[in-house]
Scaffold this motif. Sequence first.
Motif, PDB file in Angstrom:
ATOM      1  N   VAL A  26      31.199 104.391   4.691  1.00 48.50           N
ATOM      2  CA  VAL A  26      30.106 105.259   4.263  1.00 48.50           C
ATOM      3  C   VAL A  26      29.946 106.418   5.238  1.00 48.50           C
ATOM      4  N   LYS A  27      29.390 107.496   4.717  1.00 51.48           N
ATOM      5  CA  LYS A  27      29.105 108.652   5.562  1.00 51.48           C
ATOM      6  C   LYS A  27      27.723 108.495   6.196  1.00 51.48           C
ATOM      7  N   LYS A  28      27.473 109.305   7.178  1.00 46.33           N
ATOM      8  CA  LYS A  28      26.270 109.183   7.993  1.00 46.33           C
ATOM      9  C   LYS A  28      24.992 109.258   7.169  1.00 46.33           C
ATOM     10  N   LYS A  51      19.844 103.322  14.699  1.00 41.68           N
ATOM     11  CA  LYS A  51      20.202 104.438  15.589  1.00 41.68           C
ATOM     12  C   LYS A  51      21.608 104.249  16.154  1.00 41.68           C
ATOM     13  N   ALA A  52      21.947 103.000  16.505  1.00 38.90           N
ATOM     14  CA  ALA A  52      23.275 102.718  17.050  1.00 38.90           C
ATOM     15  C   ALA A  52      24.360 103.018  16.022  1.00 38.90           C
ATOM     16  N   ALA A  57      28.701 106.455  13.626  1.00 39.33           N
ATOM     17  CA  ALA A  57      29.162 107.236  12.478  1.00 39.33           C
ATOM     18  C   ALA A  57      29.712 108.602  12.891  1.00 39.33           C
ATOM     19  N   ASP A  58      29.320 109.081  14.063  1.00 39.67           N
ATOM     20  CA  ASP A  58      29.807 110.377  14.542  1.00 39.67           C
ATOM     21  C   ASP A  58      31.217 110.306  15.131  1.00 39.67           C
ATOM     22  N   SER A  62      35.695 105.870  13.547  1.00 37.98           N
ATOM     23  CA  SER A  62      34.821 104.782  13.091  1.00 37.98           C
ATOM     24  C   SER A  62      34.848 104.606  11.579  1.00 37.98           C
ATOM     25  N   ARG A  63      34.665 103.355  11.170  1.00 39.33           N
ATOM     26  CA  ARG A  63      34.564 102.995   9.766  1.00 39.33           C
ATOM     27  C   ARG A  63      33.392 102.037   9.648  1.00 39.33           C
TER      28      ARG A  63
END
Length: 211
Positions: A26-28, A51-52, A57-58, A62-63
């Motif tokens: 998923v995207k942020k 928040k983590a 996500a940045d 990462s997935r």
Amino acid sequence: MKHRKTYHSMEIKAQDDRLFLIEGPVKKHVIEECIFDEGLLAFRPPPQQKKALLKVADLDESRIIVAREDNKIVGYAIYLYPDPLERWSEVELDNLLELGAIEVSANYRGYQIAKNLLKVSMMDDAMEDYIIITTEYYWHWDLRGTGLSIWEYRDVMEKVMKTGGLEWYATDDPEICSHPANCLMARIGKRVSPDAVHEFNRVRFKHKYMF
């Protein structure tokens, strides 16, 4: 390495008619728009865990795979590069990812969510380019909440991981070897080169006599 990410999803209708969507990567904005269930407490309180995940996500590699009921996230799995302080980062393989966390809310157990998080994770063909590892330590397991013994929990955990194609691998890592229930599990993608597999094997065993 270019980290290709192709979105996949799966809907699960439970026997009690609850409907879950397992989706990712998923995207942020998906994480931003959702709330976290109160039972997601394994690592930190739900607002802090959100928040983590937003920080994760940045990261380019990462997935994040999530399970949600409407706009409520009830489970997730995170893949990212190993912590720089861990031995698994020493080989500097750009195609070695760690299943850094998989968590399902205590309020949503019994729906096969963990297994389906892994199934959706592996739907992306790009996963055949990676070595995926997970390090399992008994002190992270919710033995009290589940009522399972260490070995019962270990058996459940292994079965869940095998759903995603992860298998047990031997290692001489001191932290893993500190208790027989701890373990290293991994999935080596079909397109991973022999050189990368060799490097992975080299970091699994730092003492040649262990081979």
